[in-house]
Design an enzyme around this catalytic site. Structure first.
Site: not given
Length: 974
Positions: A710, A883-885, A887
């Site tokens: 991220s 982005s990654e938070a 998922q």
């Protein structure tokens, strides 16, 4: 082979061609005719990317052989629906609703939508979803919501209820672009089918290009290679050479992919992965040779004739098997468990076993064992690489890569070409979600180019790609959690066993995420935890969005719900009592970098209360309804050594060119870079049409770092600000006006400036101590609070997510459509992770459908994403990561909702209907549903922690903690 001359009416014109009617599909013919909007993803008709209209009906053209098509049939592709200068309303709607991300599936969706509106120009949202479900149109990026939005907008125009202009995003007149949903620069080419992805580039390579196919034996997960017999293969038509490891070594390559150690406790001393397997097969997808021929068909035929003789060895296909005391070493230089990271806090720091005493004496405690599965990325586009020596002698790769510069580091010296003479550039890319952080495909393509000294094109079938590319690491975990009478957590204990598959590279970094994100973002005074990572003989672990943290949340967010129930406290209230607040510390003994948790829970509370009330109102014996929560989050940047550069140039026509490696894989590298540049150059009054992007080519662009962690918007944004500041200062005259290009040149002032930024400017960053787990590695974080609402069919055990709500903190939103796309897409992956996605059975899990990819009816149409825009203190223009938070933990919200609905707790995902039904049947019979016994992860947790305490390793801290191996550089790779 008998050829047939045929005519088809294609996009309104009669066209003649020759084909093999038995072998050729309609997709093959259309692509040979230059209609490369017809994308071939799965190759078996389950993804919809090849969708075209045939005589007025939708077909998946990759699965329709020419022998089944009548001459003079009518075919419509995207090229016949609209062009860049004459767009159809569907194309405009897709561009302006954020329905175009990676774009690989887009032409198929547009053709499918066009066909729907011909039959029904006034569909409901459910009509649209039923249509895409029926015709198997899959999107892995968007989460589908924006696509349905686009169809509804296009339908208004088709019915005459709106104009094209009505459905377009309006540019703000005040030029305040940041945070607005501007259209992506690459979307026009994508909606017109004119973006040339990897396989399209291969079709358009020069005639002297060799085609390369992998020899992937698929005989065993673990074996000695006794003999590679290529004699028959070399006599096949069109074959130029069958390349083995010996050929690469003869050409000067080492055949050993570069590796680096990330952790002082790593026992790995020898790089574990070869470009071409030569002595052993370590996993099912290993490649032993490359067939090089004049056509792809000849190369594939030759590859099939290579014979590989093996001697099978014991196969250890999960962490539990590899950790057994009698398991043989998979790699001779290291035990199978090759690294360990403790986490100690409070009484655990002085005496780890005291944490166990606190738990055993607590008023309330729970324990559990959990398993998160080997999740496949399932991008619709597979893998295709072109390699050649360019005009300056660079070995050049056209490929899919999440880090064009880091790919060079990972190639290292394995090809015998100096890293200074390697050039990596991105093709238009059909998503990755992490698998393209690994450069194994580039090494294969490079090996062929080096040995042949000629341009080559390597492409994989989807099944080959599925077995070759890495996956999310599976993880077994044990844990206990305890609270006092007031519901305040007093102690946590955990033990993670991460399965990193056949190769170790990156495993001693990935497993530190469990050490950081277990029980994030709660405050817990006493902690004793251990994270272990092991090699097995299954597919290797690689990056996947939210890299390493979903495994942590699988344990911690389940235990949070279990302890709330044990203490008799509502799960929302229980989390409210335990979130971090200013002054509180995380499990790594440092303050949280940000404290948005209270405000986020306040935002979520009415959604939660409404969901609980509706679940009760709609709950029936046949359809049980439930609600589940899960906190999540992820780090932003790679930590203290992270750095990025970007350049901006003033052009003769007073426009600007931006140079960076903000890798665009569908997440918005193009629009992200544009938004940053617009904001950074705002004093000059720039507009979007004044900025040209030159991206993702190591020969032309400075290194902005990898699109991962991220980090890219954050790090590239800071570098963009630095470059813009230099340029603006150079352009500024003493009177406050700005110089033109001609004035700059006449005064001898440079017109191009490179800006750089490093995390070393952030105070206090330090890695996790390898002996205690104490540390503060990241300057910023993203936060997500997830709420899943599910319905469980008690007759079948099937779970349907009916609504999903996420409150996030990503700082200031840079581009609203792009951030929403990351949110909806990440949530859809989380739902798939919870319910269906898996790569385990290598004979069965060969395509996106058999691996459980979610189709549109598997994802709710109602996804609420609420951005709590707390400007980040350090990030560019207040932005953080995005982005990654999204998922990280949504899958546990789904699992907690299943338990809330029907009393079945799934300990080992995915929560398939069979697993849920077995639990329901047990409850109906008066039994408790089965739960896994405590996993054996190699030894007793406290014995391991005491041993580590007695045998500390030297802690180097930031930044010089890498050991360079296999010809790699000392660059940071993640």
């Amino acid at each position: 082979m008998a050829f047939k001359k045929m005519w088809l009416n294609i996009n309104g014109a009669n066209r003649m061609f020759a084909c093999d009617p038995v072998k050729d599909s309609l997709a093959d013919v259309l692509r040979r005719l230059g209609l490369t909007s017809v994308k071939v993803g799965c190759g078996i008709g389950v993804c919809g990317s090849c969708t075209v209209l045939l005589n007025g009906e939708l077909v998946r053209s990759c699965a329709r052989k020419m022998a089944r098509i009548d001459e003079y049939s009518e075919v419509v592709t995207v090229e016949g629906i609209g062009t860049p200068t004459n767009l159809h309303p569907v194309q405009v709607a897709f561009m302006n609703n954020g329905a175009v991300q990676c774009g690989f599936c887009t032409p198929g969706f547009i053709v499918s939508t066009y066909a729907l509106l011909l039959k029904n120009n006034n569909p409901t949202r459910e009509d649209v979803r039923e249509w895409f479900q029926k015709h198997k149109n899959v999107c892995r990026c968007t989460g589908y919501k924006q696509i349905v939005d686009a169809v509804m907008d296009a339908a208004k125009v088709v019915r005459g209820e709106a104009t094209i202009e009505d459905i377009k995003v309006k540019l703000p007149e005040d030029k305040e672009y940041y945070g607005k949903p501007l259209v992506r620069p690459t979307s026009l080419a994508k909606v017109c089918g004119l973006a040339d992805y990897g396989d399209d580039q291969e079709l358009k390579m020069p005639s002297e290009t060799y085609h390369v196919a992998m020899v992937q034996p698929r005989l065993a997960h673990h074996a000695k290679i006794l003999r590679i017999d290529k004699e028959e293969a070399e006599k096949m038509p069109g074959v130029a050479k069958i390349i083995t490891a010996a050929d690469l070594k003869a050409a000067g390559g080492s055949n050993v992919m570069a590796e680096a150690n990330f952790h002082e406790r790593s026992t790995v001393r020898i790089p574990s992965r070869k470009v071409l397997a030569e002595d052993k097969i370590y996993r099912y997808g290993d490649v032993v040779a490359l067939a090089v021929a004049d056509t792809k068909e000849h190369a594939r035929a030759a590859a099939a004739k290579v014979k590989v003789e093996i001697e099978k060895l014991p196969e250890y296909l999960n962490f539990l098997e590899a950790a057994m005391p009698d398991a043989m070493r998979i790699h001779e230089d290291t035990p199978n468990i090759f690294c360990k990271q403790p986490v100690l806090k409070g009484v655990g720091l002085d005496e780890p076993s005291k944490v166990a005493e606190v738990i055993e004496e607590a008023p309330y405690s729970v324990e559990g064992s959990f398993y998160s599965s080997r999740e496949p990325h399932l991008s619709i586009e597979g893998d295709s690489v072109q390699a050649y020596f360019d005009e300056d002698g660079y070995l050049t790769f056209q490929c899919k890569s999440q880090g064009v510069y880091s790919s060079i580091s990972r190639i290292g010296n394995c090809l015998g070409v100096p890293t200074s003479k390697l050039r990596v550039m991105m093709n238009p890319t059909g998503a990755s979600f992490g698998w393209s952080t690994n450069a194994g495909d580039l090494c294969l393509a490079g090996a062929a180019a080096v040995v042949m000294q000629a341009p080559i094109a390597l492409s994989m079938s989807y099944e080959e790609h599925q077995h070759f590319s890495g996956k999310r690491c599976p993880c077994h975990s044990n844990g206990r959690l305890a609270c006092d009478d007031n519901g305040k957590i007093i102690a946590a204990e955990f033990d993670f066993g991460l399965d990193h598959g056949a190769y170790s590279w990156g495993g001693d970094d990935c497993f530190t995420k469990q050490a950081r994100f277990a029980f994030f973002p709660y405050t817990i005074p006493n902690v004793a935890g251990l994270c272990r990572v092991a090699n097995t003989n299954h597919n290797f672990g690689t990056a996947y969005r939210s890299y390493g943290s979903p495994q942590a949340y699988t344990l911690s967010e389940a235990l949070m719900d279990m302890l709330a129930e044990r203490a008799g406290i509502d799960p929302f209230e229980f989390r409210w009592r335990n979130i971090g607040r200013p002054g509180d510390t995380n499990i790594n003994s440092y303050p949280f970098r940000q404290y948005p948790m209270e405000e986020m829970m306040k935002i979520m509370k009415p959604y939660y209360e409404k969901a609980v009330a509706e679940a009760k109102a709609n709950d029936t014996p046949e359809k049980r309804r439930g609600v589940g929560l899960a906190w999540g989050g992820f780090n932003v940047t790679e930590g203290g050594t992270d750095k990025a550069s970007a350049a901006i140039e003033l052009n003769p026509d007073e426009t600007f060119t931006k140079y960076d490696t903000y890798q665009e894989l569908g997440q918005g590298g193009d629009i992200g870079s544009l938004m940053l540049t617009l904001e950074a150059l705002k004093p000059l009054g720039v507009t979007p049409d004044m900025i040209k992007l030159v991206q993702n080519d190591t020969k032309l662009c400075p290194d902005s770092g990898m699109s991962g962690a991220s980090r890219t918007h954050y790090m590239s944004g800071k570098a963009t600000m630095a470059a813009a500041e230099q340029l603006i200062n150079a352009m500024k005259k003493p009177d406050g006006t700005y110089r033109t290009y001609d004035e700059m040149k006449s005064e001898g002032i440079p017109t191009k400036y490179t800006g750089s930024w490093s995390c070393t400017s952030v105070d206090g960053l330090c890695r996790l101590d390898p002996n205690t787990g104490i540390g503060d590695p990241s300057p910023s974080y993203t936060y997500c609070l997830n709420l899943a609402e599910v319905e469980v069919d008690t007759a079948t055990g099937k779970t349907t997510v009916v609504r999903f709500t996420c409150v996030d903190d990503v700082g200031k939103v840079g581009n609203l459509a792009a951030v929403n796309g990351q949110a909806f897409g990440g949530i859809s992956h989380s739902i798939g992770f919870a319910l269906s996605e898996i790569y385990e059975d290598v004979k069965r899990h060969t395509n996106i459908a058999s691996c459980g990819v979610p189709y549109i009816k598997d994802i709710p149409d109602v996804i609420n994403v609420i951005h709590y825009e707390r400007p980040d203190e350090v990030g560019p223009f207040g932005s953080s990561g995005a982005s990654e938070a999204f998922q990280s933990s949504g899958h546990v919200a789904v699992l907690n909702a299943i338990y809330n609905a029907c009393g079945v707790r799934i300990h080992e995902i995915p929560a398939t209907p069979a697993k849920v039904k077995a639990g329901l049947d047990a409850i109906a019979a008066g039994r408790k549903p089965e739960v896994p016994a405590k996993y054996f992860l190699g030894s007793d947790l406290y014995e391991e922690l005491e041993d580590i305490k007695a045998n500390p390793v030297k802690y180097e801290g930031e930044p010089d903690f890498f050991r360079s191996l296999g010809g790699s550089t000392s660059e940071k790779f993640f």
